[in-house]
Write an enzyme that holds these catalytic residues in place. Structure first.
Site, PDB file in Angstrom:
ATOM      1  N   ASP A 161       0.798  -1.220   0.000  1.00  0.00           N
ATOM      2  CA  ASP A 161       0.000   0.000   0.000  1.00  0.00           C
ATOM      3  C   ASP A 161       0.835   1.277   0.000  1.00  0.00           C
ATOM      4  OD1 ASP A 161      -2.951  -0.380   0.031  1.00  0.00           O
ATOM      5  OD2 ASP A 161      -2.491  -1.724   1.695  1.00  0.00           O
ATOM      6  N   GLU A 167      -7.826  -1.934  -5.216  1.00  0.00           N
ATOM      7  CA  GLU A 167      -8.366  -2.616  -4.040  1.00  0.00           C
ATOM      8  C   GLU A 167      -9.746  -2.073  -3.695  1.00  0.00           C
ATOM      9  OE1 GLU A 167      -6.889  -4.046   0.390  1.00  0.00           O
ATOM     10  OE2 GLU A 167      -6.064  -2.218  -0.469  1.00  0.00           O
ATOM     11  N   HIS A 217     -13.640  -3.857  -0.660  1.00  0.00           N
ATOM     12  CA  HIS A 217     -12.711  -3.652   0.445  1.00  0.00           C
ATOM     13  C   HIS A 217     -13.476  -4.018   1.710  1.00  0.00           C
ATOM     14  CE1 HIS A 217      -9.982  -1.307   3.213  1.00  0.00           C
ATOM     15  NE2 HIS A 217      -9.165  -2.137   2.612  1.00  0.00           N
ATOM     16  N   HIS A 229      -3.908 -10.894  -0.604  1.00  0.00           N
ATOM     17  CA  HIS A 229      -3.368 -10.802   0.755  1.00  0.00           C
ATOM     18  C   HIS A 229      -4.378 -11.355   1.749  1.00  0.00           C
ATOM     19  CE1 HIS A 229      -5.604  -7.113   0.100  1.00  0.00           C
ATOM     20  NE2 HIS A 229      -5.400  -6.645   1.316  1.00  0.00           N
ATOM     21  N   ASP A 286       1.081  -6.956   2.529  1.00  0.00           N
ATOM     22  CA  ASP A 286       0.258  -5.805   2.928  1.00  0.00           C
ATOM     23  C   ASP A 286       1.077  -4.739   3.654  1.00  0.00           C
ATOM     24  OD1 ASP A 286      -2.023  -4.261   2.948  1.00  0.00           O
ATOM     25  OD2 ASP A 286      -3.005  -5.320   4.579  1.00  0.00           O
TER      26      ASP A 286
END
Length: 394
Positions: free
Chosen positions: A22, A125, A152, A214, A322
């Site tokens: 991210d 995402e 999400h 993930h 992640d």
């Protein structure tokens, strides 16, 4: 040769493909994309889990950069924020061409490995990023996005999330059309974050292998963000890959309740629980100091991978850390330099070189190659879909 040396030797040949990082959102939150203020060519260990030196130390060979936007951004605002996320990845590639290289295909990933550069792919995402528009989905693919996570933390109008109240019962008719269109254009269907009902519907609908970018094992840690065994067992028939995450609250049972308290503390301070700004991290660290957190380790992640290999098979597992999307990380896996510690743990558990090569590199490359092959087959037979949410779901 000790296990860590053996791990580094393995990763020199078969580096890590990580399914989810991210960094783009962290750059948005911390410096509003001012890459001079937060230059990943410099040591950013005080601010980020990720910089170029630590990516190299961690033997990362390919990275899916998440172009995530929060679900409180909706409609066209979500779309434009996603475009800004894509743009910052483009800026990173332009600034660091000797280290990062754009990858759109499996062949691009292999070429990057030969060149010693990090293949850089993108994943969006959350289905809110397309604002219920298949044309927007196609546009994101044209811009380089190679997977879409269907939800999400909150439902979309057409898919149920793992962490929201069920509404659609899985995928709606439009949700299934989203999956079919993703198959047609060669975009991977990412089932991290979605409800088990959505996982099942996506597996029933998809003509291409799916991805969990993930997510870990629900049997090892009973959290809704993880994958039930029945879904892991279905992956061989689909050809998909489940990439184990490192987020402690998803992998360590003792951390689940602690994290719920930490999240409530963030909200009590008027902050989003995923806030990674300096203010947010200050609140998180103060809470941790007063309430010592249960600490996951590389062995915790290895427990998940052992179980996922047993249920899904070694051809259907991978790694999705992640990083920069979580406030806390396991001991030994504090940042992107830590992957060799995980591989050393698996070597100590008797994983073969062949199995490790599949885990770190081959499986992720193969799943993208297979999605490309399905798209080549479908495109001559299936026109782009212009179906709308209203048409299919009323």
């Amino acid at each position: 040769m000790n296990h860590l040396s053996a791990a580094r030797a393995h990763l020199a040949d078969f580096p890590v493909v990580d399914g989810h990082n991210d960094l783009p959102w962290a750059l948005r939150e911390q410096v509003r994309y001012d890459l001079d203020r937060l230059d990943i060519a410099a040591d950013q260990s005080a601010h980020l889990h990720t910089d170029l030196a630590r990516l190299k130390s961690g033997c990362v060979g390919a990275q899916f950069w998440s172009v995530y936007v929060r679900t409180d951004l909706t409609g066209d605002s979500a779309v434009s924020a996603t475009l800004e996320q894509i743009d910052v990845v483009d800026q990173l590639l332009a600034r660091h061409p000797d280290d990062l290289v754009r990858a759109l295909t499996a062949d691009d990933m292999e070429a990057a490995r030969r060149d010693g550069r990090i293949a850089s792919l993108m994943g969006a995402e959350g289905g809110h990023s397309i604002n219920n528009s298949l044309a927007t989905l196609r546009a994101l693919h044209t811009l380089g996005v190679r997977y879409l996570t269907l939800t999400h933390n909150d439902n979309t109008p057409w898919a149920d999330s793992a962490t929201d109240t069920p509404a659609a019962g899985g995928l709606t008719a439009f949700g299934r059309e989203v999956v079919r269109e993703m198959n047609r254009i060669g975009m991977l269907v990412d089932l991290s974050h979605v409800a088990a009902t959505t996982m099942r519907d996506a597996l029933d609908t998809s003509e291409a292998p799916v991805l969990f970018s993930h997510s870990s094992s629900r049997a090892v840690c009973d959290h809704p963000r993880n994958i039930p065994d029945e879904i892991l067992a279905a992956l061989p028939a689909n050809g998909g890959v489940a990439m184990a995450t490192f987020v402690p609250k998803f992998i360590l049972p003792e951390a689940v309740a602690w994290t719920a308290r930490a999240d409530e503390n963030m909200r009590a301070h008027g902050l989003h629980h995923l806030d990674t700004t300096a203010e947010g991290m200050k609140v998180q660290r103060a809470f941790e100091a007063a309430n010592p957190r249960p600490v996951a380790t590389a062995a915790t992640v290895a427990d998940h991978l052992d179980h996922m290999r047993e249920v899904a098979g070694v051809d259907h597992i991978g790694i999705g850390g992640d990083y920069d999307g979580t406030a806390f990380t396991p001991s030994g896996l504090e940042d992107v330099s830590g992957y060799p510690n995980l591989i050393a743990e698996l070597i100590g558990r008797g994983w073969s070189s062949q199995d490790l090569a599949k885990l770190t590199w081959h499986n992720a490359v193969r799943v993208l190659r297979d999605a490309e092959s399905v798209a080549r087959d479908l495109q001559p037979r299936r026109a782009p879909s212009n179906a709308t949410l209203d048409q299919l779901d009323g």
